[in-house]
Design a protein around this motif. Structure first.
Motif, mmCIF file in Angstrom:
data_model
loop_
_atom_site.group_PDB
_atom_site.id
_atom_site.type_symbol
_atom_site.label_atom_id
_atom_site.label_comp_id
_atom_site.label_asym_id
_atom_site.label_seq_id
_atom_site.Cartn_x
_atom_site.Cartn_y
_atom_site.Cartn_z
ATOM 1 N N LEU A 233 45.878 37.389 62.611
ATOM 2 C CA LEU A 233 45.180 36.895 63.802
ATOM 3 C C LEU A 233 44.498 38.040 64.544
ATOM 4 C CD1 LEU A 233 47.702 34.245 65.183
ATOM 5 C CD2 LEU A 233 45.571 33.851 63.919
ATOM 6 N N ASN B 183 41.433 39.114 62.442
ATOM 7 C CA ASN B 183 40.357 38.131 62.579
ATOM 8 C C ASN B 183 39.620 38.312 63.901
ATOM 9 O OD1 ASN B 183 41.205 37.111 60.149
ATOM 10 N ND2 ASN B 183 41.995 35.195 60.970
ATOM 11 N N SER C 114 37.730 31.960 66.910
ATOM 12 C CA SER C 114 39.160 31.677 67.061
ATOM 13 C C SER C 114 39.432 30.202 66.792
ATOM 14 C CB SER C 114 39.627 32.065 68.467
ATOM 15 O OG SER C 114 41.004 31.813 68.616
ATOM 16 N N ASP D 44 41.314 29.244 63.875
ATOM 17 C CA ASP D 44 42.409 29.101 62.913
ATOM 18 C C ASP D 44 43.341 27.979 63.385
ATOM 19 O OD1 ASP D 44 42.107 32.017 61.583
ATOM 20 O OD2 ASP D 44 42.044 32.207 63.760
ATOM 21 N N GLY E 143 50.165 25.869 61.092
ATOM 22 C CA GLY E 143 50.234 26.603 59.834
ATOM 23 C C GLY E 143 51.553 26.374 59.127
ATOM 24 N N TYR F 36 44.052 32.603 57.353
ATOM 25 C CA TYR F 36 45.329 32.334 58.029
ATOM 26 C C TYR F 36 46.029 31.108 57.441
ATOM 27 C CZ TYR F 36 48.613 31.803 61.955
ATOM 28 O OH TYR F 36 49.740 31.695 62.737
ATOM 29 N N SER F 37 45.330 29.988 57.365
ATOM 30 C CA SER F 37 45.944 28.787 56.791
ATOM 31 C C SER F 37 46.150 28.943 55.285
ATOM 32 C CB SER F 37 45.102 27.543 57.092
ATOM 33 O OG SER F 37 43.759 27.723 56.679
#
Length: 221
Positions: free
Chosen positions: A27, A30, A37, A39, A45, A69-70
């Motif tokens: 995070l 990113n 932002s 995600d 998640g 992220y996912s």
């Protein structure tokens, strides 16, 4: 209300997730790379991770990578010989995602394919990916119905298909909305309502990502 939603998310995270340096790093990376932002939240998640475990997923397709992220959440649920294919339009986003994936030690389990998803999807069968156990749709919303059609082509009985951001802060009910993302969500739901191959439902969510929701479907036997 949004402050309450954020506080509850933070409480759940503190109780159920524990320290997760890799995800915190992602995070931060990113954000520093200037990625939007958007995600999924940590709770969302982990929810995707648990769904992948429940499904016993060995092959996962993600449409829309962003910073990975996912992707990483779901890939953590894969067995040793599992694979996640994730499609990303932006070379910049893909570069950040690949570094995040490397940092998480999942290089062997995740493949990032760069380019418009509607161009990449037809190539997957030729790459040896004829069907997936779980498909997560989280890309540009106007193309949601096209992504669903491809998801159905790349599915098999029992495949779990998930679409993100379908509530649009409640605007999904606005039939005459001029927002193409709202119309994309509505078209996705229209298609699900008439498609005999899949049975589906949707869940509204609130939390650190505001007011939105997922649609879930399982391909029939």
């Amino acid at each position: 209300m949004e402050e309450t939603w954020n506080n509850v998310d933070a409480y759940f995270n503190s109780k159920l997730h524990g320290a997760d340096p890799d995800m915190d790093y992602i995070l931060k990376a990113n954000s520093e790379a200037g990625l939007p932002s958007i995600d999924v939240s940590p709770s969302q998640g982990k929810f995707l991770y648990l769904l992948a475990k429940l499904r016993g997923a060995k092959h996962i397709l993600e449409i829309g990578t962003l910073g990975g992220y996912s992707s990483i959440w779901m890939a953590r649920a894969l067995p040793e010989d599992g694979k996640l294919i994730t499609l990303e339009y932006s070379e910049k986003h893909a570069k950040v995602a690949r570094e995040n994936i490397r940092k998480a030690g999942l290089d062997e389990k995740i493949e990032v394919i760069v380019g418009p998803a509607l161009e990449s999807l037809p190539t997957l069968i030729g790459k040896g990916y004829s069907s997936f156990d779980l498909i997560f749709i989280d890309a540009d919303k106007p193309n949601n119905p096209h992504y669903l059609k491809w998801a159905l082509q790349l599915s098999k009985p029992g495949t779990l298909i998930i679409g993100d951001n379908v509530v649009r802060n409640g605007k999904v009910v606005e039939e005459n909305s001029q927002d193409s993302s709202v119309q994309g969500s509505r078209a996705l739901l229209d298609l699900l309502s008439t498609e005999p191959k899949i049975e589906a439902t949707a869940m509204q969510t609130v939390g650190s990502k505001g007011y939105d929701g997922f649609v879930f479907g399982i391909v029939k036997e």
